[in-house]
Design an enzyme around this catalytic site. Structure first.
Site, PDB file in Angstrom:
ATOM      1  N   ASP A 217     -27.490 -10.141  24.322  1.00 18.63           N
ATOM      2  CA  ASP A 217     -28.129  -9.532  23.160  1.00 18.63           C
ATOM      3  C   ASP A 217     -27.453 -10.238  22.004  1.00 18.63           C
ATOM      4  O   ASP A 217     -26.286  -9.962  21.704  1.00 18.63           O
ATOM      5  CB  ASP A 217     -27.854  -8.022  23.108  1.00 18.63           C
ATOM      6  CG  ASP A 217     -28.560  -7.389  21.920  1.00 18.63           C
ATOM      7  OD1 ASP A 217     -28.509  -7.977  20.829  1.00 18.63           O
ATOM      8  OD2 ASP A 217     -29.165  -6.321  22.089  1.00 18.63           O
ATOM      9  N   HIS A 218     -28.139 -11.161  21.383  1.00 21.24           N
ATOM     10  CA  HIS A 218     -27.409 -12.050  20.462  1.00 21.24           C
ATOM     11  C   HIS A 218     -26.831 -11.299  19.263  1.00 21.24           C
ATOM     12  O   HIS A 218     -25.930 -11.780  18.607  1.00 21.24           O
ATOM     13  CB  HIS A 218     -28.260 -13.258  20.048  1.00 21.24           C
ATOM     14  CG  HIS A 218     -29.271 -12.979  18.990  1.00 21.24           C
ATOM     15  ND1 HIS A 218     -30.488 -12.424  19.267  1.00 21.24           N
ATOM     16  CD2 HIS A 218     -29.248 -13.186  17.655  1.00 21.24           C
ATOM     17  CE1 HIS A 218     -31.168 -12.298  18.146  1.00 21.24           C
ATOM     18  NE2 HIS A 218     -30.446 -12.758  17.144  1.00 21.24           N
TER      19      HIS A 218
ATOM     20  N   HIS B 297     -31.304  -4.804  20.058  1.00 19.05           N
ATOM     21  CA  HIS B 297     -30.417  -5.005  18.902  1.00 19.05           C
ATOM     22  C   HIS B 297     -30.102  -3.705  18.145  1.00 19.05           C
ATOM     23  O   HIS B 297     -28.960  -3.431  17.807  1.00 19.05           O
ATOM     24  CB  HIS B 297     -31.032  -5.994  17.908  1.00 19.05           C
ATOM     25  CG  HIS B 297     -31.525  -7.268  18.529  1.00 19.05           C
ATOM     26  ND1 HIS B 297     -30.883  -7.867  19.592  1.00 19.05           N
ATOM     27  CD2 HIS B 297     -32.590  -8.055  18.247  1.00 19.05           C
ATOM     28  CE1 HIS B 297     -31.553  -8.977  19.924  1.00 19.05           C
ATOM     29  NE2 HIS B 297     -32.582  -9.101  19.125  1.00 19.05           N
TER      30      HIS B 297
HETATM   31  C1  BG6 Z   1     -35.018 -11.721  18.468  1.00 19.43           C
HETATM   32  C2  BG6 Z   1     -36.418 -11.206  18.345  1.00 19.43           C
HETATM   33  O1  BG6 Z   1     -34.358 -11.079  19.518  1.00 19.43           O
HETATM   34  O2  BG6 Z   1     -34.306 -11.495  17.254  1.00 19.43           O
HETATM   35  C3  BG6 Z   1     -37.135 -11.837  17.158  1.00 19.43           C
HETATM   36  O3  BG6 Z   1     -37.142 -11.486  19.532  1.00 19.43           O
HETATM   37  C4  BG6 Z   1     -36.307 -11.691  15.893  1.00 19.43           C
HETATM   38  O4  BG6 Z   1     -38.422 -11.265  16.971  1.00 19.43           O
HETATM   39  C5  BG6 Z   1     -34.872 -12.139  16.117  1.00 19.43           C
HETATM   40  O5  BG6 Z   1     -36.915 -12.470  14.882  1.00 19.43           O
HETATM   41  C6  BG6 Z   1     -34.001 -11.810  14.913  1.00 19.43           C
HETATM   42  O6  BG6 Z   1     -32.732 -12.388  15.076  1.00 19.43           O
HETATM   43  P1  BG6 Z   1     -31.852 -12.821  13.826  1.00 19.43           P
HETATM   44  O7  BG6 Z   1     -30.542 -13.226  14.391  1.00 19.43           O
HETATM   45  O8  BG6 Z   1     -32.600 -13.946  13.158  1.00 19.43           O
HETATM   46  O9  BG6 Z   1     -31.787 -11.639  12.906  1.00 19.43           O
END
Ligand code: BG6
Length: 516
Positions: free
Chosen positions: A190-191, A253
Site C-alpha cells: 500500500d504505497h 490508503h
Molecule cells: C493509487 C490509486 O493507489 O493511488 C490512484 O489507484 C491514485 O487512483 C493514487 O491516483 C494516488 O497516489 P498518490 O501517491 O499520487 O497520492
C-alpha cells in the site's frame, strides 16, 4: 554507531530483484528510479541484480536504455552516461516471457543462476509483480513449477493493489498465492504506508509527551482525513469504472492512514506487534449494516463537466473506457467510528475524490475546545487546537494554537506552529517505493498489509458497496474542479463541525486558513 556502520546496517542483503511487468508504467515511473536511488545512497548491496520480465521482446541494450530514460525522467537522482552508469547497468537483464508457459520460467531460472554466479549473489530472490492481480496466482504457480523457488536463500513476493475486488475475490486470490508462498514471504504494497509522513504518525504520536496523553475521546473532538486529487481517471477508465473511489482509495490508503492515527501503542516495535494493533482498529470500525446507515454516514459522488485553472474538464461519464451511464463513484466521504475505549464517540471523517481543486493528503486532528463560558472564552471566540499532518505533496506538521494578537493588549488570534519538512533545503525525502523496496529486501514487513488487515478492510467496505449496488441512483454529482458534493459538508455540520481547509484551498467558505 559511526556513519559507515549505520550505512552498512541499512544495506539490503545480496539478492536478485525480478520485476514482472518491466515494460509497464509502474516499473518505469517508480521501480527503476527507486532501485537507482537506493544504489546512489549506498543502500543497495553490491551483489545485486535486476531481471526485468515482460512479454514483449527487448534486447539487453534496449532494456538498459529504457532504464536510463526512466531514471532521467522520474528519479530524484540523475544518471550520467559514463563508466559508473555502465557498471550499474551491467546488473540489469531482461527476459521476455509468456507467464503461462512454464518452460519460460525454467529458462529464467538458468539466466538467474548465471547472474547469481557472476555477482556472487547468495540465492535470495525478490519477485515484484507489477501486474494485474488476475495473474498473481499463475505467476506464483509457475515460479514454483519452473524451479525458481529452489535456490539457497529466501524468496519474497511483493504484490501491488488492488488485492481483490471484495472480500470473496481477495480470499480466492490469497488462497492461490498461499499455495506457493507463506504469509511471511508475502509483501502486499500500500504505497501510502511508504510515505514519509504516514510513517511519521507513529513517531509524532508515541514520541511526544504533549500528544499521547491527549490522544483519546476526552480531548479529541474529531479527526479528518482528506486525500484529494486533481486528476481524473486518465487512461485507467476501464479499471476505475469497475472499482470506484471506495475500492481504489478507501479500502486501502484511507483506512490504513486511519489505523495509524487510531492504533494503540504496540508493546514492541516489531512488525507483527504493530500490525496486530492496526488490525484491531479495523475490527473495531463500526460496521454500517443497513442501507439507511450507509446513506446517513457515507456519501458518494461523481464528477460532471466543470473547469479548473481556466480549463474545461469533461464529465466522468465522458471519459475514455467509462460506461456513459456509469454510477461509479469518483468521490466518497464517510463518518466512521472506532468503537473502542480510546475512541468511543469520536467521529473520523474521511474523504477522497478525483477532479477536486487541489492535490493534497492531510490529516487534521481537532482537539476539544476550551470552555467558552469561563475566563478568556467569555470574551473571545477561541478556535480549537488542531494538529495537522501534511502527507502529500507538502510534507510537514502544523499545530494551531490560540495566542495573543501581536501588538494588541489582549486580543486573541489563532496562529500556526509550522514545521514544513518539504520546504527545508537539503531534504530530499525518499519516494514511497524506495522505502518499500528497501524494506521488502531487508525483510522488514511493518509497512506492508498483512492478510488479516486486508480481509478486515474488505469486510467493512463490502457492506457499503452492497448498499450502493442496491440503490444505484443514490449518488450526488459535483462539477469537476469543485470540492465534491455539498452533502459532504452536511455530514460534519450535523455534528457541529466543519471541514478544515486543506493546503492550497481557496478562501471562499473557509473558516480559517491554516498557515495564514
Ligand atoms: C493509487 C490509486 O493507489 O493511488 C490512484 O489507484 C491514485 O487512483 C493514487 O491516483 C494516488 O497516489 P498518490 O501517491 O499520487 O497520492
Amino acid at each position: 554507531m559511526t556513519e559507515n556502520q549505520n550505512l552498512e546496517a541499512l544495506k539490503t542483503p545480496g539478492a536478485v530483484f525480478f520485476i514482472f511487468g518491466a515494460t509497464g508504467d509502474l516499473a518505469k515511473r517508480k521501480l527503476f528510479p527507486a532501485i537507482y536511488s537506493l544504489y546512489r545512497e549506498g543502500k543497495l548491496a553490491e551483489d545485486f541484480a535486476v531481471i526485468g520480465v515482460a512479454r514483449r521482446p527487448r534486447t539487453q541494450e534496449e532494456f538498459r536504455e529504457d532504464i536510463f530514460q526512466s531514471i532521467q525522467e522520474f528519479c530524484r537522482y540523475k544518471a550520467e552516461d559514463n563508466d559508473n552508469w555502465k557498471t550499474f547497468a551491467q546488473h540489469f537483464e531482461y527476459k521476455s516471457l509468456d507467464i503461462n508457459n512454464v518452460d519460460g520460467f525454467r529458462e529464467l531460472n538458468e539466466q538467474t543462476v548465471k547472474l547469481e554466479k557472476q555477482f556472487g549473489i547468495p540465492g535470495n530472490r525478490l519477485f515484484y509483480l507489477a501486474l494485474a492481480p488476475e495473474l498473481f496466482g499463475s505467476v506464483s504457480f509457475n515460479l514454483q513449477k519452473g524451479g525458481m523457488l529452489d535456490a539457497e536463500g529466501w524468496n519474497r513476493l511483493v504484490i501491488e493493489k488492488p488485492f481483490g475486488y471484495d472480500l470473496k475475490s481477495a480470499e480466492e486470490l490469497n488462497e492461490q498465492i498461499r499455495q506457493v508462498f507463506k504469509e511471511e514471504e508475502i509483501y502486499r504494497i500500500d504505497h501510502y504506508l511508504g510515505k514519509e509522513m504516514v510513517q511519521n504518525i507513529e513517531v509524532i504520536r508515541f514520541a511526544n509527551a504533549f500528544f499521547e496523553p491527549l490522544w483519546n475521546n476526552k480531548h479529541i473532538a474529531n479527526v479528518q482525513i482528506t486525500l484529494s486529487e486533481t486528476v481524473g481517471v486518465e487512461e485507467r477508465g476501464g479499471y476505475y469504472d469497475h472499482a470506484g473511489a471506495l475500492r481504489d482509495m478507501g479500502q486501502n490508503h484511507m483506512l490504513q492512514m486511519l489505523t495509524m492515527i487510531a492504533m494503540e501503542p504496540p508493546s514492541r516495535l516489531l512488525p507483527e506487534d504493530i500490525r496486530d494493533e492496526k488490525v484491531k482498529v479495523l475490527r473495531s470500525l463500526r460496521p454500517y449494516e443497513t442501507a439507511e446507515e450507509v446513506k446517513k454516514n457515507v456519501i458518494r459522488g461523481q464528477y460532471i463537466k466543470g473547469s479548473a485553472r481556466g480549463k474545461d474538464l469533461p464529465a466522468y461519464r465522458e471519459e475514455d473506457k467509462v460506461d456513459p451511464n456509469s454510477n461509479t463513484e469518483t468521490y466518497f466521504a464517510a463518518r466512521l467510528f472506532v468503537d473502542n475505549f480510546r475512541w468511543a464517540g469520536v467521529p473520523f471523517y474521511i474523504r477522497t475524490g478525483k477532479r477536486l481543486p487541489v492535490k493534497t493528503t492531510e490529516i487534521v486532528v481537532e482537539f476539544k475546545s476550551m470552555p467558552n463560558n469561563v475566563y478568556l472564552g467569555k470574551k473571545y471566540k477561541l478556535e480549537p487546537n488542531l494538529l495537522v499532518i501534511r502527507v502529500n505533496p507538502m510534507e510537514g506538521i502544523y499545530v494551531k494554537i490560540n495566542a495573543k494578537k501581536p501588538g494588541s493588549e489582549n486580543e486573541i488570534e489563532p496562529l500556526a506552529m509550522d514545521f514544513c519538512q518539504s520546504c527545508m533545503v537539503g531534504i530530499n525525502s525518499p519516494e514511497a517505493y524506495e522505502r518499500l523496496l528497501h524494506d521488502a529486501a531487508r525483510g522488514e514487513s511493518t509497512y506492508f498489509t498483512r492478510w488479516d488487515e486486508v480481509a478486515s478492510a474488505w469486510s467493512f467496505v463490502d457492506k457499503i458497496a452492497e448498499a450502493w449496488a442496491q440503490n444505484q441512483g443514490d449518488i450526488s454529482y459535483y462539477p469537476a474542479g469543485s470540492w465534491g458534493p455539498k452533502e459532504t459538508d452536511e455530514l460534519l455540520k450535523a455534528d457541529g463541525f466543519h471541514w478544515w481547509p486543506v493546503n492550497g484551498q481557496e478562501e471562499d467558505n473557509v473558516v480559517w486558513q491554516i498557515g495564514k
